[in-house]
Design a protein around this motif. Sequence first.
Motif, PDB file in Angstrom:
ATOM      1  N   LEU A  57       0.825  -1.213   0.000  1.00 24.24           N
ATOM      2  CA  LEU A  57       0.000   0.000   0.000  1.00 24.24           C
ATOM      3  C   LEU A  57       0.859   1.264   0.000  1.00 24.24           C
ATOM      4  CD1 LEU A  57      -2.969  -0.985   2.349  1.00 24.24           C
ATOM      5  CD2 LEU A  57      -2.831  -1.106  -0.143  1.00 24.24           C
ATOM      6  N   LEU A  58       1.848   1.361   0.889  1.00 27.07           N
ATOM      7  CA  LEU A  58       2.728   2.528   0.854  1.00 27.07           C
ATOM      8  C   LEU A  58       3.529   2.574  -0.454  1.00 27.07           C
ATOM      9  CD1 LEU A  58       4.331   2.975   4.413  1.00 27.07           C
ATOM     10  CD2 LEU A  58       2.776   4.519   3.217  1.00 27.07           C
ATOM     11  N   ARG A  59       4.010   1.422  -0.890  1.00 28.40           N
ATOM     12  CA  ARG A  59       4.862   1.389  -2.078  1.00 28.40           C
ATOM     13  C   ARG A  59       4.113   1.834  -3.323  1.00 28.40           C
ATOM     14  NH1 ARG A  59       5.538  -5.175  -1.877  1.00 28.40           N
ATOM     15  NH2 ARG A  59       3.373  -5.741  -2.314  1.00 28.40           N
ATOM     16  N   GLY A  60       2.807   1.576  -3.376  1.00 27.43           N
ATOM     17  CA  GLY A  60       2.032   1.984  -4.537  1.00 27.43           C
ATOM     18  C   GLY A  60       1.999   3.487  -4.709  1.00 27.43           C
ATOM     19  N   VAL A  61       1.806   4.217  -3.615  1.00 27.73           N
ATOM     20  CA  VAL A  61       1.769   5.678  -3.662  1.00 27.73           C
ATOM     21  C   VAL A  61       3.139   6.224  -4.053  1.00 27.73           C
ATOM     22  CG1 VAL A  61       1.398   7.772  -2.312  1.00 27.73           C
ATOM     23  CG2 VAL A  61      -0.071   5.783  -1.947  1.00 27.73           C
ATOM     24  N   VAL A  62       4.198   5.658  -3.472  1.00 27.40           N
ATOM     25  CA  VAL A  62       5.559   6.121  -3.771  1.00 27.40           C
ATOM     26  C   VAL A  62       5.892   5.897  -5.241  1.00 27.40           C
ATOM     27  CG1 VAL A  62       8.011   5.696  -3.324  1.00 27.40           C
ATOM     28  CG2 VAL A  62       6.394   5.811  -1.424  1.00 27.40           C
ATOM     29  N   VAL A  63       5.587   4.709  -5.754  1.00 26.20           N
ATOM     30  CA  VAL A  63       5.861   4.399  -7.160  1.00 26.20           C
ATOM     31  C   VAL A  63       5.097   5.339  -8.078  1.00 26.20           C
ATOM     32  CG1 VAL A  63       5.515   2.678  -8.977  1.00 26.20           C
ATOM     33  CG2 VAL A  63       6.474   1.985  -6.777  1.00 26.20           C
ATOM     34  N   LEU A  64       3.841   5.617  -7.734  1.00 21.58           N
ATOM     35  CA  LEU A  64       3.020   6.506  -8.564  1.00 21.58           C
ATOM     36  C   LEU A  64       3.628   7.900  -8.646  1.00 21.58           C
ATOM     37  CD1 LEU A  64       0.430   7.023 -10.164  1.00 21.58           C
ATOM     38  CD2 LEU A  64      -0.727   7.520  -8.000  1.00 21.58           C
ATOM     39  N   VAL A  65       4.017   8.463  -7.503  1.00 19.99           N
ATOM     40  CA  VAL A  65       4.578   9.817  -7.477  1.00 19.99           C
ATOM     41  C   VAL A  65       5.920   9.854  -8.210  1.00 19.99           C
ATOM     42  CG1 VAL A  65       5.498  11.623  -5.990  1.00 19.99           C
ATOM     43  CG2 VAL A  65       3.386  10.448  -5.354  1.00 19.99           C
ATOM     44  N   GLU A  66       6.782   8.870  -7.946  1.00 23.86           N
ATOM     45  CA  GLU A  66       8.085   8.841  -8.611  1.00 23.86           C
ATOM     46  C   GLU A  66       7.936   8.680 -10.120  1.00 23.86           C
ATOM     47  OE1 GLU A  66      11.192   7.132  -5.283  1.00 23.86           O
ATOM     48  OE2 GLU A  66      10.131   5.679  -6.537  1.00 23.86           O
ATOM     49  N   THR A  67       6.996   7.852 -10.535  1.00 25.70           N
ATOM     50  CA  THR A  67       6.775   7.637 -11.964  1.00 25.70           C
ATOM     51  C   THR A  67       6.295   8.910 -12.646  1.00 25.70           C
ATOM     52  OG1 THR A  67       6.257   5.297 -11.586  1.00 25.70           O
ATOM     53  CG2 THR A  67       5.514   6.266 -13.659  1.00 25.70           C
ATOM     54  N   LEU A  68       5.418   9.648 -11.982  1.00 26.43           N
ATOM     55  CA  LEU A  68       4.937  10.910 -12.542  1.00 26.43           C
ATOM     56  C   LEU A  68       6.084  11.902 -12.724  1.00 26.43           C
ATOM     57  CD1 LEU A  68       1.567  11.485 -10.637  1.00 26.43           C
ATOM     58  CD2 LEU A  68       1.847  11.163 -13.098  1.00 26.43           C
ATOM     59  N   LEU A  69       6.916  12.040 -11.703  1.00 28.88           N
ATOM     60  CA  LEU A  69       8.016  12.995 -11.761  1.00 28.88           C
ATOM     61  C   LEU A  69       9.026  12.631 -12.851  1.00 28.88           C
ATOM     62  CD1 LEU A  69       8.628  13.545  -7.930  1.00 28.88           C
ATOM     63  CD2 LEU A  69       7.577  15.150  -9.532  1.00 28.88           C
ATOM     64  N   ILE A  70       9.421  11.362 -12.874  1.00 29.50           N
ATOM     65  CA  ILE A  70      10.395  10.919 -13.878  1.00 29.50           C
ATOM     66  C   ILE A  70       9.793  11.001 -15.275  1.00 29.50           C
ATOM     67  CG2 ILE A  70      11.705   8.924 -14.717  1.00 29.50           C
ATOM     68  CD1 ILE A  70      12.009   8.052 -11.788  1.00 29.50           C
ATOM     69  N   LYS A 243     -13.662  12.613  -2.436  1.00 26.85           N
ATOM     70  CA  LYS A 243     -13.182  11.641  -3.423  1.00 26.85           C
ATOM     71  C   LYS A 243     -11.706  11.863  -3.779  1.00 26.85           C
ATOM     72  CE  LYS A 243     -17.571  10.616  -5.764  1.00 26.85           C
ATOM     73  NZ  LYS A 243     -18.322  10.713  -7.041  1.00 26.85           N
ATOM     74  N   VAL A 244     -11.278  13.128  -3.821  1.00 28.46           N
ATOM     75  CA  VAL A 244      -9.918  13.428  -4.276  1.00 28.46           C
ATOM     76  C   VAL A 244      -8.847  12.773  -3.401  1.00 28.46           C
ATOM     77  CG1 VAL A 244      -8.231  15.262  -4.675  1.00 28.46           C
ATOM     78  CG2 VAL A 244     -10.596  15.547  -5.460  1.00 28.46           C
ATOM     79  N   PRO A 245      -8.829  12.986  -2.085  1.00 26.55           N
ATOM     80  CA  PRO A 245      -7.787  12.320  -1.271  1.00 26.55           C
ATOM     81  C   PRO A 245      -7.953  10.808  -1.213  1.00 26.55           C
ATOM     82  CG  PRO A 245      -9.350  13.491   0.137  1.00 26.55           C
ATOM     83  CD  PRO A 245      -9.656  13.896  -1.269  1.00 26.55           C
ATOM     84  N   LEU A 246      -9.186  10.320  -1.418  1.00 18.95           N
ATOM     85  CA  LEU A 246      -9.394   8.868  -1.414  1.00 18.95           C
ATOM     86  C   LEU A 246      -8.719   8.192  -2.600  1.00 18.95           C
ATOM     87  CD1 LEU A 246     -13.131   8.376  -0.299  1.00 18.95           C
ATOM     88  CD2 LEU A 246     -11.067   7.692   0.926  1.00 18.95           C
ATOM     89  N   LEU A 247      -8.393   8.975  -3.629  1.00 26.55           N
ATOM     90  CA  LEU A 247      -7.770   8.384  -4.810  1.00 26.55           C
ATOM     91  C   LEU A 247      -6.391   7.806  -4.503  1.00 26.55           C
ATOM     92  CD1 LEU A 247      -8.740  10.928  -7.606  1.00 26.55           C
ATOM     93  CD2 LEU A 247      -9.588   8.587  -7.302  1.00 26.55           C
ATOM     94  N   LEU A 248      -5.691   8.365  -3.505  1.00 26.69           N
ATOM     95  CA  LEU A 248      -4.362   7.838  -3.167  1.00 26.69           C
ATOM     96  C   LEU A 248      -4.436   6.412  -2.605  1.00 26.69           C
ATOM     97  CD1 LEU A 248      -2.287  10.828  -1.750  1.00 26.69           C
ATOM     98  CD2 LEU A 248      -1.898   9.524  -3.844  1.00 26.69           C
TER      99      LEU A 248
END
Length: 331
Positions: A57-70, A243-248
């Motif tokens: 669960l934590l790793r999913g959010v981290v991967v998503l943010v890192e992928t967006l930035l890169i 709904k917006v914060p629930l998306l994470l």
Amino acid sequence: MPAPIQNVGGQAVIEGVMMRAGAGVSVAVRRPSGEIVIRANASPTLGERFPIFKLPLLRGVVVLVETLLIGVEALGFSAEQVEAKAGDPVSAKPTGSNLGTSLSLAIALIAGLTLFVALPHSLSILAGMAFGGFALESPVFHIVAGAFKLGIFVGYLALLSLLKDVRRVFMYHGAEHKVIATFEANEPLDVEHARTHTTFHARCGTSFLLVVVVVAIVVFAMLLPLLGLKNEMLGHVTAVLIKVPLLLPIAALAYELNRYAAKHLNNPLVRLFVAPGFLMQRLTTREPTDEMLEVALASLVAALKQKATGSVQAANVAIYQDFADVTRRVV
């Protein structure tokens, strides 16, 4: 070449492919002249530096943010290269400023939230008014909103696929998938082997987004009716803001489902689960040319060569005459 890395991911960019293998990150772009420009560096993930971010669960959010930035930065680099002429020098420094990247991300997020959160909710209100009304307190309201969201998502991808330039990006998307499949099959990283693989992949971002939409429908239909929001303007605005914060957490759960599915494709139920995602990938992938496969292979080879260190290593950039030049100088 370094030992195989379990998870290799990537992203199609303009006339190229970004690949990430462990800490290794590479962007390969073919210039109009035919040259292949590769920028590669070591950039350990937060999970590699801080093991807590490897937890489910934590790793999913981290991967998503890192992928967006890169991904945003890689797109900027590729856009710069397609405008370059043969022999033009290229800087190893990231394209654009941090402010520019932040603004691009902010605009993209706002547009995405408007299109896939606010608009489906609004359409559900109108549908309720047209058909006698299903109130905000009803699960039906959120199921209908989810159906609109799914329709918008499919329609958006279908419209994008009609654009000539986007179709080329989708061809590079197919090349990315084929090359990753070649690596995962432990086959030689060459065009002949990559050509034989499918353009579909279980860990594709398209499949991930589809799972996000479906999970969001279920979560919103179960949770929001319990909050006692009134079927009036303030209640609807509050629902959208919730709904917006629930998306994470929803995205984190979708990531875990996609990750599990990719590892258990031999299970008939799992294959049934991933089938809609593969169907959606018919919109976002196209059969690539051999030249596109060469660029994707060059990107992966460069990413694999980067050492998985505990610290960030500066990017290095090189210009290659063709793929044969890449194999001579990189592998």
